[in-house]
Enzyme design. Structure first.
Site, PDB file in Angstrom:
ATOM      1  N   HIS A  41       0.839  -1.209   0.000  1.00 45.78           N
ATOM      2  CA  HIS A  41       0.000   0.000   0.000  1.00 45.78           C
ATOM      3  C   HIS A  41       0.871   1.255   0.000  1.00 45.78           C
ATOM      4  O   HIS A  41       0.596   2.213  -0.729  1.00 45.78           O
ATOM      5  CB  HIS A  41      -0.883   0.058   1.260  1.00 45.78           C
ATOM      6  CG  HIS A  41      -1.912  -1.024   1.359  1.00 45.78           C
ATOM      7  ND1 HIS A  41      -2.051  -1.807   2.474  1.00 45.78           N
ATOM      8  CD2 HIS A  41      -2.880  -1.428   0.496  1.00 45.78           C
ATOM      9  CE1 HIS A  41      -3.062  -2.649   2.309  1.00 45.78           C
ATOM     10  NE2 HIS A  41      -3.580  -2.441   1.098  1.00 45.78           N
ATOM     11  N   LYS A  65     -18.015  -6.209   6.783  1.00 41.02           N
ATOM     12  CA  LYS A  65     -16.733  -6.880   7.034  1.00 41.02           C
ATOM     13  C   LYS A  65     -16.370  -6.776   8.504  1.00 41.02           C
ATOM     14  O   LYS A  65     -16.740  -5.826   9.173  1.00 41.02           O
ATOM     15  CB  LYS A  65     -15.623  -6.212   6.213  1.00 41.02           C
ATOM     16  CG  LYS A  65     -15.429  -6.797   4.829  1.00 41.02           C
ATOM     17  CD  LYS A  65     -14.146  -6.235   4.224  1.00 41.02           C
ATOM     18  CE  LYS A  65     -13.908  -6.770   2.825  1.00 41.02           C
ATOM     19  NZ  LYS A  65     -12.708  -6.161   2.237  1.00 41.02           N
ATOM     20  N   ARG A 114      -2.031  -6.073  -8.521  1.00 47.72           N
ATOM     21  CA  ARG A 114      -0.900  -6.949  -8.198  1.00 47.72           C
ATOM     22  C   ARG A 114      -0.735  -8.058  -9.216  1.00 47.72           C
ATOM     23  O   ARG A 114       0.379  -8.448  -9.547  1.00 47.72           O
ATOM     24  CB  ARG A 114      -1.092  -7.573  -6.814  1.00 47.72           C
ATOM     25  CG  ARG A 114      -0.979  -6.587  -5.678  1.00 47.72           C
ATOM     26  CD  ARG A 114      -1.518  -7.145  -4.410  1.00 47.72           C
ATOM     27  NE  ARG A 114      -2.931  -7.483  -4.573  1.00 47.72           N
ATOM     28  CZ  ARG A 114      -3.746  -7.865  -3.615  1.00 47.72           C
ATOM     29  NH1 ARG A 114      -3.272  -8.003  -2.393  1.00 47.72           N
ATOM     30  NH2 ARG A 114      -5.018  -8.121  -3.844  1.00 47.72           N
ATOM     31  N   SER A 152      -3.084  -7.624   2.849  1.00 49.70           N
ATOM     32  CA  SER A 152      -3.311  -7.516   4.297  1.00 49.70           C
ATOM     33  C   SER A 152      -3.756  -8.863   4.855  1.00 49.70           C
ATOM     34  O   SER A 152      -3.353  -9.255   5.950  1.00 49.70           O
ATOM     35  CB  SER A 152      -4.388  -6.471   4.584  1.00 49.70           C
ATOM     36  OG  SER A 152      -3.977  -5.211   4.140  1.00 49.70           O
TER      37      SER A 152
HETATM   38  O1  PNS Z   1      -8.854  -2.875   0.149  1.00 50.26           O
HETATM   39  P1  PNS Z   1     -10.119  -3.403  -0.473  1.00 50.26           P
HETATM   40  O2  PNS Z   1     -10.907  -4.183   0.545  1.00 50.26           O
HETATM   41  O3  PNS Z   1      -9.855  -4.183  -1.731  1.00 50.26           O
HETATM   42  O4  PNS Z   1     -10.999  -2.110  -0.884  1.00 50.26           O
HETATM   43  C1  PNS Z   1     -12.269  -2.260  -1.478  1.00 50.26           C
HETATM   44  C2  PNS Z   1     -13.011  -0.916  -1.510  1.00 50.26           C
HETATM   45  C3  PNS Z   1     -13.074  -0.339  -0.115  1.00 50.26           C
HETATM   46  C4  PNS Z   1     -12.273   0.037  -2.411  1.00 50.26           C
HETATM   47  C5  PNS Z   1     -14.445  -1.172  -2.065  1.00 50.26           C
HETATM   48  O5  PNS Z   1     -15.045  -2.207  -1.332  1.00 50.26           O
HETATM   49  C6  PNS Z   1     -15.316   0.062  -2.008  1.00 50.26           C
HETATM   50  O6  PNS Z   1     -15.168   0.943  -2.792  1.00 50.26           O
HETATM   51  N1  PNS Z   1     -16.258   0.088  -1.032  1.00 50.26           N
HETATM   52  C7  PNS Z   1     -17.146   1.231  -0.822  1.00 50.26           C
HETATM   53  C8  PNS Z   1     -18.588   0.885  -1.191  1.00 50.26           C
HETATM   54  C9  PNS Z   1     -18.811   1.079  -2.669  1.00 50.26           C
HETATM   55  O7  PNS Z   1     -18.715   2.171  -3.197  1.00 50.26           O
HETATM   56  N2  PNS Z   1     -19.100  -0.057  -3.340  1.00 50.26           N
HETATM   57  C10 PNS Z   1     -19.279  -0.071  -4.786  1.00 50.26           C
HETATM   58  C11 PNS Z   1     -17.920  -0.244  -5.461  1.00 50.26           C
HETATM   59  S1  PNS Z   1     -18.097  -0.748  -7.094  1.00 50.26           S
END
Ligand code: PNS
Length: 189
Positions: A41, A65, A114, A152
């Protein structure tokens, strides 16, 4: 609503250019769970900060989560780890990412890629975010090969089993993980 404004840092470039809609092309949001922040990150944050005038690292509060660290702990860890990276600030949000991006008058979402296995879900999220907000663009930064296996989740698994995570996260984050798992195993006894 800014949930974590206490963690915002100064150092934001004042002379970024706005387009006619008041959206700033030079502000990027780097969203994620960051549970906890890894060297992978940090590499993305550093590289994004070299491209954009202002990078907002945005911790997502996802009620679906069960994170290991609270939102405040995650924000604090990111703030400490990224303190030396200019034009970077930390915030957090709940709800839709696109709404947070709009509130911040940003246009760019930064995500790290990645491996090919990341691509499918990232592609879907980028398209969905653009459907939700037509002006939002997702920019992918390809992870350095040395971080391409790093997540993570895998760090947490190794730490929970007492493995060496010294090359994967900072000393302070490693200590947080060790303390958290020590506490959990005491509770489980
Ligand atoms: O580190 P991660 O868990 O891969 O991050 C995922 C994240 C937080 C970027 C994604 O779950 C997100 O954007 N969540 C917010 C809710 C939202 O907008 N969902 C629609 C996304 S298409």
């Amino acid at each position: 609503m800014r949930l974590c404004s206490a963690f915002l840092r100064p150092g934001v470039s004042p002379d970024t250019e706005e387009d006619g809609e008041g959206i700033d092309m030079a502000i990027a949001v780097y969203p994620g769970s960051f549970d906890p922040i890894t060297y992978g990150h940090l590499d993305i944050i550093e590289r994004a900060a070299a491209i954009f005038d202002r990078v907002i690292v945005a911790v997502c509060l996802n009620p679906g989560k069960q994170p290991l660290f609270t939102m405040e702990e995650r924000v604090e860890m990111i703030a400490r780890e990224s303190a030396g990276i200019p034009n970077t600030e930390v915030n957090c949000f709940k709800g839709l990412l696109t709404e947070f991006v709009q509130r911040e008058k940003a246009r760019i979402i930064v995500r790290g890629l990645r491996a090919i296995s990341d691509f499918e879900i990232e592609f879907q999220m980028a398209l969905m975010n653009r459907k939700l907000s037509a002006e939002v663009e997702t920019v992918f930064l390809v992870a350095q090969p040395k971080y391409s296996y790093l997540s993570s989740s895998i760090v947490k698994e190794i730490a929970s089993l007492g493995g060496d995570i010294g090359d994967l996260v900072s000393e302070q984050v490693a200590r947080h993980l060790q303390e958290r798992f020590a506490l959990q195993s005491l509770r489980d006894e």
